[in-house]
Design a protein around this motif. Structure first.
Motif, mmCIF file in Angstrom:
data_model
loop_
_atom_site.group_PDB
_atom_site.id
_atom_site.type_symbol
_atom_site.label_atom_id
_atom_site.label_comp_id
_atom_site.label_asym_id
_atom_site.label_seq_id
_atom_site.Cartn_x
_atom_site.Cartn_y
_atom_site.Cartn_z
ATOM 1 N N LEU A 69 0.962 -1.275 -0.005
ATOM 2 C CA LEU A 69 -0.231 0.169 0.008
ATOM 3 C C LEU A 69 0.983 1.354 -0.026
ATOM 4 C CD1 LEU A 69 -2.510 -1.071 2.507
ATOM 5 C CD2 LEU A 69 -3.019 -0.588 0.142
ATOM 6 N N GLY A 70 0.896 2.154 -0.322
ATOM 7 C CA GLY A 70 1.344 3.935 -0.781
ATOM 8 C C GLY A 70 2.292 3.754 -1.801
ATOM 9 N N ASN A 71 2.716 2.120 -1.763
ATOM 10 C CA ASN A 71 4.136 2.058 -3.244
ATOM 11 C C ASN A 71 3.678 0.731 -3.848
ATOM 12 O OD1 ASN A 71 5.684 4.345 -2.626
ATOM 13 N ND2 ASN A 71 6.825 2.771 -0.903
ATOM 14 N N PRO A 72 3.063 1.111 -5.238
ATOM 15 C CA PRO A 72 1.482 -1.032 -5.437
ATOM 16 C C PRO A 72 2.851 -0.959 -6.046
ATOM 17 C CG PRO A 72 1.058 1.767 -5.928
ATOM 18 C CD PRO A 72 1.800 1.505 -4.910
ATOM 19 N N LEU A 73 3.597 -0.883 -6.946
ATOM 20 C CA LEU A 73 4.979 -0.958 -7.818
ATOM 21 C C LEU A 73 5.605 -1.687 -7.134
ATOM 22 C CD1 LEU A 73 4.057 0.682 -10.841
ATOM 23 C CD2 LEU A 73 3.219 -1.072 -9.938
ATOM 24 N N SER A 74 6.073 -1.238 -5.991
ATOM 25 C CA SER A 74 7.747 -1.872 -5.019
ATOM 26 C C SER A 74 7.888 -2.946 -5.455
ATOM 27 C CB SER A 74 6.976 -1.177 -4.187
ATOM 28 O OG SER A 74 8.639 -2.293 -3.187
ATOM 29 N N GLY A 75 9.359 -3.158 -5.750
ATOM 30 C CA GLY A 75 9.646 -4.420 -6.576
ATOM 31 C C GLY A 75 9.957 -4.293 -7.987
ATOM 32 N N ILE A 76 9.250 -4.078 -8.517
ATOM 33 C CA ILE A 76 8.485 -3.995 -9.976
ATOM 34 C C ILE A 76 10.168 -3.340 -11.034
ATOM 35 C CG2 ILE A 76 7.560 -4.224 -11.915
ATOM 36 C CD1 ILE A 76 5.107 -4.763 -9.960
ATOM 37 N N ARG A 77 10.482 -3.869 -11.675
ATOM 38 C CA ARG A 77 12.149 -3.337 -12.288
ATOM 39 C C ARG A 77 11.553 -2.825 -14.294
ATOM 40 N NH1 ARG A 77 17.846 -5.117 -12.687
ATOM 41 N NH2 ARG A 77 18.028 -3.510 -13.058
ATOM 42 N N ILE A 78 11.377 -1.343 -14.313
ATOM 43 C CA ILE A 78 10.728 -0.583 -15.486
ATOM 44 C C ILE A 78 11.445 -0.160 -16.737
ATOM 45 C CG2 ILE A 78 8.754 0.345 -16.217
ATOM 46 C CD1 ILE A 78 7.444 0.245 -14.087
#
Length: 287
Positions: A69-78
């Protein structure tokens, strides 16, 4: 973002590794300092964030059971290909993603670097590099969870090579998001004659109608290069309100979400297309 990628088929004994068209580079170099002027030449790209950011976010969340929550894309490399001044990289970074933005125009990268430096959180999450896509393939094989190519494919010379490079740097089951312009009579009249020559919504000479890509052609290229196309949605720009909305009609702008094939035993779950469209259309901007 607008990009300058022009891919060339490598010939035997060729000593040239450049995939960038010098004419296009000069064209965008002149505008490099204007990326963050929300009322200027790139105003339509700023407002496009209102729909493209939620589209990327909601699609990725629908494919994952664990998010912060707050950082929903945390851990995703784009990887943001043709990142320009960072208009899309920044909101994705704010959602927690680790973003690499590449663009062959050094002035664009300088602008993007300068802008992110004002926000210490973004400064850690985003890195920019002046590079074409094929130049990073060897060092980045199966590195990224997500590739975003927004308003880029209508500027490449060899679209199939571009798609192959995307596949090479994506992890199995990774997502590719594309927004671009259809090749129709309507897109010529509205996208070039009206938008460039009459209303000045985008700088004159930005687009070459011959390089616009019909969704059927893009889908075929994606499917024949190991991608599974999940969503194709029309996008409509209202020049009076300066806002974008989703539409079933793809005759002008459209967005595509495709997934790279993974191990045969692993199925990728996504929401039905209509759910994704509805959620994307009603979600506000996260930028």
């Amino acid at each position: 973002q607008l990009s300058l990628f022009r891919f060339t088929v490598k010939r035997p004994f060729s000593t040239s590794h450049s995939s960038v068209d010098s004419k296009e580079m000069k064209k965008f170099q002149l505008l490099a300092h204007k990326w963050w002027d929300e009322e200027g030449e790139y105003a339509a790209l700023h407002s496009m964030n209102d729909i493209r950011v939620p589209f990327i976010r909601d699609t990725l969340l629908s494919m994952s059971s664990n998010y912060h929550l707050g950082n929903p894309l945390s851990g995703i490399r784009i990887l943001d290909v043709g990142c320009g001044g960072g208009l899309l990289s920044e909101p994705l970074g704010r959602l927690g993603a680790s973003v690499t933005g590449i663009d062959p125009v050094e002035d664009n990268i300088r602008t993007a670097d300068r802008h992110k430096s004002f926000d210490p959180v973004l400064a850690k999450r985003i890195q920019y590099k002046s590079s074409s896509l094929e130049e990073i393939v060897e060092e980045s094989m199966e590195t990224f969870d997500v590739i975003v190519a927004s308003e880029v494919v209508e500027h490449v010379a060899d679209l199939e090579m571009f798609i192959k490079c995307c596949s090479q740097v994506l992890k199995p089951d990774g997502s590719l998001f594309i927004t671009t312009i259809n090749k129709t009579q309507l897109s010529y009249v509205l996208g070039i004659v009206v938008a460039e020559k009459i209303m000045g919504i985008v700088p004159e000479g930005t687009h070459d109608w011959e390089k616009f890509v019909p969704p059927e052609e893009l889908e075929h290229l994606l499917e024949s290069n190991g991608f599974s196309v999940k969503t194709v949605s029309g996008m409509l720009y209202n020049p009076l309100s300066g806002s974008w909305s989703w539409t079933e009609n793809t005759s002008l702008n459209y967005a595509v979400h495709a997934v790279k094939a993974g191990a045969p035993s692993h199925a990728t779950d996504t929401l039905p297309e209509t759910d994704t469209q509805q959620r994307s259309a009603t979600a506000g901007t996260a930028g």
